[in-house]
Design a protein around this motif. Structure first.
Motif, short mmCIF file in Angstrom:
data_model
loop_
_atom_site.label_atom_id
_atom_site.label_comp_id
_atom_site.label_asym_id
_atom_site.label_seq_id
_atom_site.Cartn_x
_atom_site.Cartn_y
_atom_site.Cartn_z
N UNK A 35 -0.39 -13.85 -24.39
CA UNK A 35 0.40 -14.40 -23.08
C UNK A 35 1.46 -13.90 -22.26
N UNK A 36 1.40 -12.53 -22.72
CA UNK A 36 2.39 -11.70 -21.86
C UNK A 36 1.68 -11.56 -20.62
N UNK A 37 2.47 -11.20 -19.61
CA UNK A 37 2.17 -11.16 -18.24
C UNK A 37 2.15 -9.55 -17.59
N UNK A 38 1.20 -9.17 -17.17
CA UNK A 38 1.06 -7.94 -16.37
C UNK A 38 2.22 -7.62 -15.27
N UNK A 39 2.75 -6.48 -15.32
CA UNK A 39 3.63 -6.15 -14.26
C UNK A 39 3.57 -4.75 -13.87
N UNK A 40 3.70 -4.31 -12.65
CA UNK A 40 3.65 -2.93 -12.30
C UNK A 40 4.94 -2.54 -11.58
N UNK A 41 5.51 -1.19 -11.83
CA UNK A 41 6.53 -0.93 -11.05
C UNK A 41 6.17 -0.19 -9.76
N UNK A 42 6.85 -0.90 -8.75
CA UNK A 42 6.30 -0.85 -7.42
C UNK A 42 6.63 0.47 -6.83
N UNK A 43 5.79 1.17 -6.19
CA UNK A 43 5.77 2.40 -5.65
C UNK A 43 6.24 2.40 -3.98
N UNK A 44 5.96 1.29 -3.41
CA UNK A 44 6.07 1.12 -2.05
C UNK A 44 6.93 -0.26 -1.70
N UNK A 45 7.61 -0.07 -0.66
CA UNK A 45 8.22 -1.34 0.13
C UNK A 45 7.15 -2.06 0.32
N UNK A 46 7.60 -3.67 0.27
CA UNK A 46 8.74 -4.03 -0.11
C UNK A 46 8.77 -4.26 -1.69
N UNK A 47 10.07 -4.20 -2.20
CA UNK A 47 10.44 -4.35 -3.64
C UNK A 47 10.10 -3.20 -4.37
N UNK A 48 10.17 -2.12 -3.44
CA UNK A 48 10.12 -0.66 -4.24
C UNK A 48 11.02 -0.39 -5.54
N UNK A 49 10.49 0.14 -6.63
CA UNK A 49 11.29 0.44 -7.73
C UNK A 49 11.47 -0.73 -8.68
N UNK A 50 10.58 -1.95 -8.34
CA UNK A 50 11.02 -3.12 -9.30
C UNK A 50 9.73 -3.45 -10.00
N UNK A 51 9.88 -4.29 -10.93
CA UNK A 51 8.52 -4.78 -11.67
C UNK A 51 8.05 -5.82 -11.17
N UNK A 52 6.90 -5.82 -10.58
CA UNK A 52 6.20 -6.97 -9.86
C UNK A 52 4.84 -7.26 -10.32
N UNK A 53 4.55 -8.63 -10.19
CA UNK A 53 3.09 -8.79 -10.53
C UNK A 53 2.32 -8.26 -9.44
N UNK A 54 0.70 -8.08 -9.83
CA UNK A 54 0.16 -7.44 -8.78
C UNK A 54 -0.25 -8.52 -7.62
N UNK A 55 -0.78 -8.11 -6.56
CA UNK A 55 -1.03 -8.84 -5.32
C UNK A 55 -1.39 -8.29 -4.28
N UNK A 56 -1.95 -9.10 -3.25
CA UNK A 56 -2.35 -8.47 -1.90
C UNK A 56 -2.29 -9.38 -0.79
N UNK A 57 -2.36 -8.73 0.56
CA UNK A 57 -2.37 -9.79 1.63
C UNK A 57 -3.88 -10.07 1.83
N UNK A 58 -4.01 -11.15 2.57
CA UNK A 58 -5.37 -11.77 2.72
C UNK A 58 -5.69 -11.41 4.03
N UNK A 59 -6.94 -10.71 4.51
CA UNK A 59 -7.07 -10.30 6.00
C UNK A 59 -7.60 -11.46 6.77
N UNK A 60 -7.44 -11.10 8.05
CA UNK A 60 -8.22 -12.18 9.00
C UNK A 60 -9.69 -12.32 8.77
#
Length: 156
Positions: A35-60
Motif C-alpha cells: 500500500x505504499x505510493x510511488x513518487x518521483x523526484x521531479x526534474x522539471x518545472x512545475x514542482x522541480x526538485x520535489x517528490x510528486x506522483x506521476x501524471x500528465x496532461x490530456x491532449x486535445x
C-alpha cells in the motif's frame, strides 16, 4: 531539452496555451502490495526538485481512456487501462512556474486523480523524474520534500 507537458505542439505553443488556459491532466496514485505510493523526484518545472506522483496532461481530442493509456506508458513504462483504476476525484493545482521557466507565466491544472495497483514497474522513465521511491502515506504526509499537492491526496 525540456519536454512540453502534453504532446506534439512545439514548446512555445504549449507555453501560449499555459499562459491562457488551464491544462486538464491525470495524476496516478500507484500503490504496491504494501500500500505504499510511488513518487518521483521531479526534474522539471512545475514542482522541480520535489517528490510528486506521476501524471500528465490530456491532449486535445484525446479520449480519457486513450490519455490514461498514453500517460501510464509515458510515466510508468507500460500502458494500463483506466477501467483498472479507481477514480479518486478532481483537484486543482496552481503553480507560479511553467515547464520552460518563462518568467511571469504560472501553470494551472485541473487534475483527474486515479488510484491503481501495480506489481511490476521494471523500467520507470527518467524524463520527468530523476529517481523514484515507494512511500507510505505517513511518509508522504511528513516528508518535507513531498510536494503539498501530492501530500493533499493522502491528507483527506
Amino acid at each position: 531539452m525540456t519536454a512540453a507537458p502534453g504532446g506534439p505542439l512545439p514548446a512555445q505553443e504549449w507555453l501560449e496555451v499555459i499562459a491562457r488556459a488551464p491544462l486538464v491532466s491525470m495524476d496516478l496514485l500507484v500503490r504496491d502490495a504494501q500500500q505504499r505510493v510511488l513518487v518521483g523526484l521531479r526534474r522539471n518545472e512545475p514542482a522541480l526538485g520535489t517528490w510528486f506522483v506521476p501524471g500528465g496532461a490530456i491532449r486535445k481530442n484525446e479520449t480519457l481512456d486513450a490519455a490514461f493509456a498514453r500517460i501510464t506508458y509515458a510515466e510508468l513504462g507500460r500502458s494500463l487501462a483506466r477501467r483498472d483504476a479507481r477514480f479518486v476525484g478532481v483537484f486543482e493545482h496552481h503553480y507560479p512556474t511553467n515547464f520552460l521557466g518563462a518568467p511571469g507565466i504560472g501553470t494551472h491544472y485541473i487534475v483527474l486523480a486515479h488510484e491503481l495497483h501495480s506489481a511490476s514497474l521494471d523500467r520507470l522513465p527518467r524524463e520527468q523524474h530523476g529517481e523514484y521511491r515507494w512511500m507510505s502515506e505517513f511518509e508522504l504526509r511528513e516528508h518535507p520534500q513531498v510536494h503539498p499537492y501530492t501530500r493533499a491526496y493522502f491528507s483527506r
